[in-house]
Design an enzyme around this catalytic site. Structure first.
Site, mmCIF file in Angstrom:
data_model
loop_
_atom_site.group_PDB
_atom_site.id
_atom_site.type_symbol
_atom_site.label_atom_id
_atom_site.label_comp_id
_atom_site.label_asym_id
_atom_site.label_seq_id
_atom_site.Cartn_x
_atom_site.Cartn_y
_atom_site.Cartn_z
ATOM 1 C CG HIS A 220 -1.501 0.776 1.226
ATOM 2 N ND1 HIS A 220 -2.772 0.835 0.665
ATOM 3 C CD2 HIS A 220 -1.828 2.544 2.212
ATOM 4 C CE1 HIS A 220 -3.748 2.231 1.459
ATOM 5 N NE2 HIS A 220 -2.041 3.307 1.909
ATOM 6 C CD GLU A 221 1.668 3.955 3.406
ATOM 7 O OE1 GLU A 221 1.271 4.245 3.304
ATOM 8 O OE2 GLU A 221 0.357 3.435 4.146
ATOM 9 C CG HIS B 255 -0.389 5.624 -1.125
ATOM 10 N ND1 HIS B 255 -0.451 6.336 -1.437
ATOM 11 C CD2 HIS B 255 -0.304 5.714 -0.137
ATOM 12 C CE1 HIS B 255 -1.848 6.452 -0.743
ATOM 13 N NE2 HIS B 255 -1.535 5.883 0.110
ATOM 14 C CD GLU C 165 -5.318 5.502 0.233
ATOM 15 O OE1 GLU C 165 -4.867 6.640 0.040
ATOM 16 O OE2 GLU C 165 -5.689 4.839 0.974
#
Lengths: 505, 505
Positions: A269-270, A273, A299
């Site tokens: 997830h990160e 980003h 996101e």
């Protein structure tokens, strides 16, 4: 460009880069506070953060800035600028108009308060002690309402906050989008609940050594194309990504010994980003365009990597063998298909960041409704834990046993970030729509993933999305990339197809 | 204090604290650059560092600062201030006068250059590649010579640099002190060389697991009274201490797998620096007095803990058993007395930070002489490796096999810190003189140490030295604590006594 215009532009860029420098210092301090700054130094540190934020704020609303904006907005000057330069001017003007309305002492108060509140929140969450956090949170909300007064309400007070994170998005639009999404997802959740083909997940409830989790997490980040020479990975209570500059984009994760999937998917997830920020065109470095175009689009990239790629069958066809190698004792006897089904189980749960792709949207709707109540409907902070718990019971059939896993679970409010949560579901919708186009343009995508060849995907995303940073609006971007405006249908299609197969609906 | 004076003073303090805030941000960036900042982000980071340093610099020489200094220097106003406030004014005035002479663009150039040079140095040291570092170093020296021109030469150009780190110290005084010290130490070194009772050190040449080194290092720091809630321990190429604020005092160390003593003694060393900064009276926080009074006095505290306490027999009577527990395989069969003698072996060597207490001073004299040559005698940077190697041959009988363990071994020059090295030997001399007084006033000191009761020593040092920060001058402090001016004789006495016993001279 005329010589004089060029000279002015260079001076303008110098001012902008100075603001960027303060931003970098403040970001480093935030990163430091959350990754291991000594507890006793926090109070003095918060003062320093407040001071630097104030200096940055002063520059963004300075007479000098006002003069540059006025100058470069003149039609005969503006037409001499290229498109990106014009967008820089527009972005500075937006910021200037926005901030000019907040008195400097109020801004400083907010910065000091939110830095301090984040530290209090960490302790409050640890101790499930909402009362110790309540006064800071109340003060933040009072201040934000004052800010909304200064900025001017849009349709409602809460609209003003939502617009900050997703430009041109409104509460009315969100209500419509969320209700359409809800209409398609609720029946799906019910069907899944009734299914007799539930994944077996018992094998996930084992101890997974942190050291091995760290190694595997780093390996996956490298595979995604996260550049460790332009970033670093640390631990924090709540995982986050922070871009100090386009060549220093840091991520954190949080290891749970009894849940190997938590750190894996928060890294993906990160990492998503971070890929966005690391691949913004260097020509935008130091300008306000060197970031994601909106929280929702940001996101969408974390979600795309975490869920649409990271929870796909193709991904684990390639990487499950590596995970098994890192945890032979725990996983040697677990089949790939069982693992794939387990990481895609749908289950009503208490913690947003641990929620599945499907029910996640319910977590968001709860927060969205509570924030609307706080800003539009007079909900008091002291009633937050009660309302939170009631809504979790209503939407997910669960009541948190304590506030640490309830109303205190998220970092956002402690930083004053109200209006942000909607971005997560917007991200889900954007990502499904983008994935649909990606699949059309790259029919062999699953084969690439299954071969561990993730570079073409990163390159496609860089070419279509990442490199532009904030030089296009979210609405322009989604239209340009997919040929359509945002619709929740691609997300609903994606989820229906995926879970129909997994749960044999 | 008159009301108006009080109001002015509060405004003055606000300005001072703002400067302190910039200082904290810059310090955090330096810490970050040396403990794991991503390589590719360094260039943009250096720009930001330069910008923040410039802002700080501008404030310290601002008209506002000038007006405050003028106001508070007026006799009728000055007499209303307490002693500490007067010292704050004097310190600001010194800084103001010093910096006012450097043009802002020169200062920025220096900041950017030195940040960049430190990164280049790390790589140059790693690759033993002086040539890649030479241009940056040359530029730094040219700039410093320009600075000396702006400041005005004292007796010599090099005097001007020495005075920055040790106020009122001169090259003439240093020449005298060093020659007296040399006259007493050289015969001692010769006697030791001739001794037949050399310590056995073979058992130190084993592999010591880094994880265990880390645990033991943390334990020792806790024992010293280093407050981990007001600091943190990290790794870096070259160990250092950096105070961000009095409640955030960080240290780093460097682990060598084949030398357990390196990290232990560098932790004691940096821990000594940190105890000083952590125990400065909080009333001085945010003012220019919240630091050590001079580099020499600072170094006296690191040396006191590293050598006079950390290499004493009493210390290891208490802690050797713990070290053995951390490394049973390596040390279970090594006697305490053998260990004590081994860590106090005297041996001519190449690396300053690994040198023994005695020959260490020769390493300093080499650097002191080279710096004098660079600034007073026209030595060119390209000739540095040659001169370095010649002096090591002359003073220590050794020629470095490469520049990584030769002229590139120290971080100082890459940061433009010329004139600093003398402080290390001054530190040795101050510490021996302070130890002499401490022993007189606390006759049971060795018993305390042998019982692991280090708190009374920390408290005595806090009471006599630490809490005052920079509110007293080094000369005042040493006189007040010991009743005498600085003399090299206590160091010579201490070393003679210690090594006569160890080497049975």
């Amino acid at each position: 460009m005329e010589d004089q215009v060029k000279r002015n532009w260079d001076q303008f860029l110098e001012l902008i880069r100075k603001i960027g420098g303060y931003n970098e210092a403040v970001a480093l301090m935030h990163w430091d506070l959350r990754t291991g700054a000594p507890r006793k130094g926090v109070e003095l540190r918060s003062e320093t953060l407040g001071m630097l934020s104030t200096e940055m704020f002063k520059l963004s609303i300075s007479e000098e800035m006002g003069n540059f904006i006025e100058e470069f907005s003149k039609p005969e000057i503006n037409e001499q600028l290229d498109q990106v330069s014009r967008t820089i001017v527009a972005e500075c003007k937006k910021e200037y108009d926005h901030n000019r309305k907040i008195p400097a002492d109020k801004f400083k108060e907010f910065a000091v308060l939110s830095a301090h509140a984040q530290t209090l929140w960490e302790e409050a969450k640890e101790n499930s002690d909402f009362v110790s956090f309540e006064p800071s949170l109340s003060k933040l909300i009072v201040l934000l309402k004052e800010f909304i007064g200064y900025w001017g309400e849009k349709d409602t007070r809460y609209d003003t906050l939502v617009d900050q994170y997703e430009p041109d998005m409104t509460v009315a639009k969100l209500d419509a989008i969320f209700s359409r999404l809800r209409d398609r997802l609720v029946p799906l959740v019910k069907k899944i609940e009734a299914s007799e083909h539930k994944p077996e997940t018992a094998f996930l409830d084992q101890l997974f050594e942190q050291e091995q989790q760290e190694k595997f997490g780093k390996f996956i980040l490298e595979q995604m194309g996260y550049d460790f020479e332009a970033g670093r990975l640390d631990e924090s209570v709540h995982p986050f990504m922070i871009g100090l500059n386009p060549r220093d984009v840091r991520i954190t994760t949080h290891y749970l010994q009894d849940d190997v999937t938590s750190a894996v998917f928060s890294s993906l997830h990160e990492g998503g980003h971070a890929l966005y920020e690391q691949n913004i065109d260097t020509s935008l470095a130091g300008t306000p365009l060197a970031t994601g175009t909106s929280m929702g689009i940001h996101e969408s990239q974390s979600r795309l990597w975490e869920n649409m790629i990271g929870r796909s069958r193709a991904f684990w066809e390639r990487y499950y063998v590596d995970l098994q190698k890192h945890f032979p004792q725990q996983l040697a006897n677990v089949e790939l298909e069982d693992f794939y089904r387990a990481i895609n189980r749908v289950e009503n749960s208490l913690i947003r960041i641990e929620a599945d792709e499907l029910t996640y949207n319910l977590h968001i709707i709860i927060r969205y409704e509570i924030e609307k109540m706080l800003f539009n409907e007079g909900l008091e902070v002291k009633d937050l834990p009660r309302v939170w718990n009631e809504k979790y019971e209503e939407y997910l059939g669960l009541t948190p046993p304590n506030d640490g896993v309830g109303v205190l679970q998220d970092v956002h409010w402690s930083g004053g970030d109200f209006g942000y949560f909607a971005s997560y579901s917007l991200g889900n919708m954007y990502s499904a729509q983008i994935l649909h186009t990606l699949r059309k343009e790259m029919p062999q995508m699953d084969e690439y993933i299954a071969a561990g060849n993730l570079a073409p995907i990163k390159e496609w995303l860089t070419d279509k999305i990442y490199r532009f940073g904030k030089s296009v609006t979210p609405a322009e971007l989604i239209l340009r990339v997919t040929g359509e405006e945002l619709t929740p249908d691609y997300l609903a299609d994606y989820l229906e197809e995926k879970y129909t197969e997994i749960y044999k609906l």
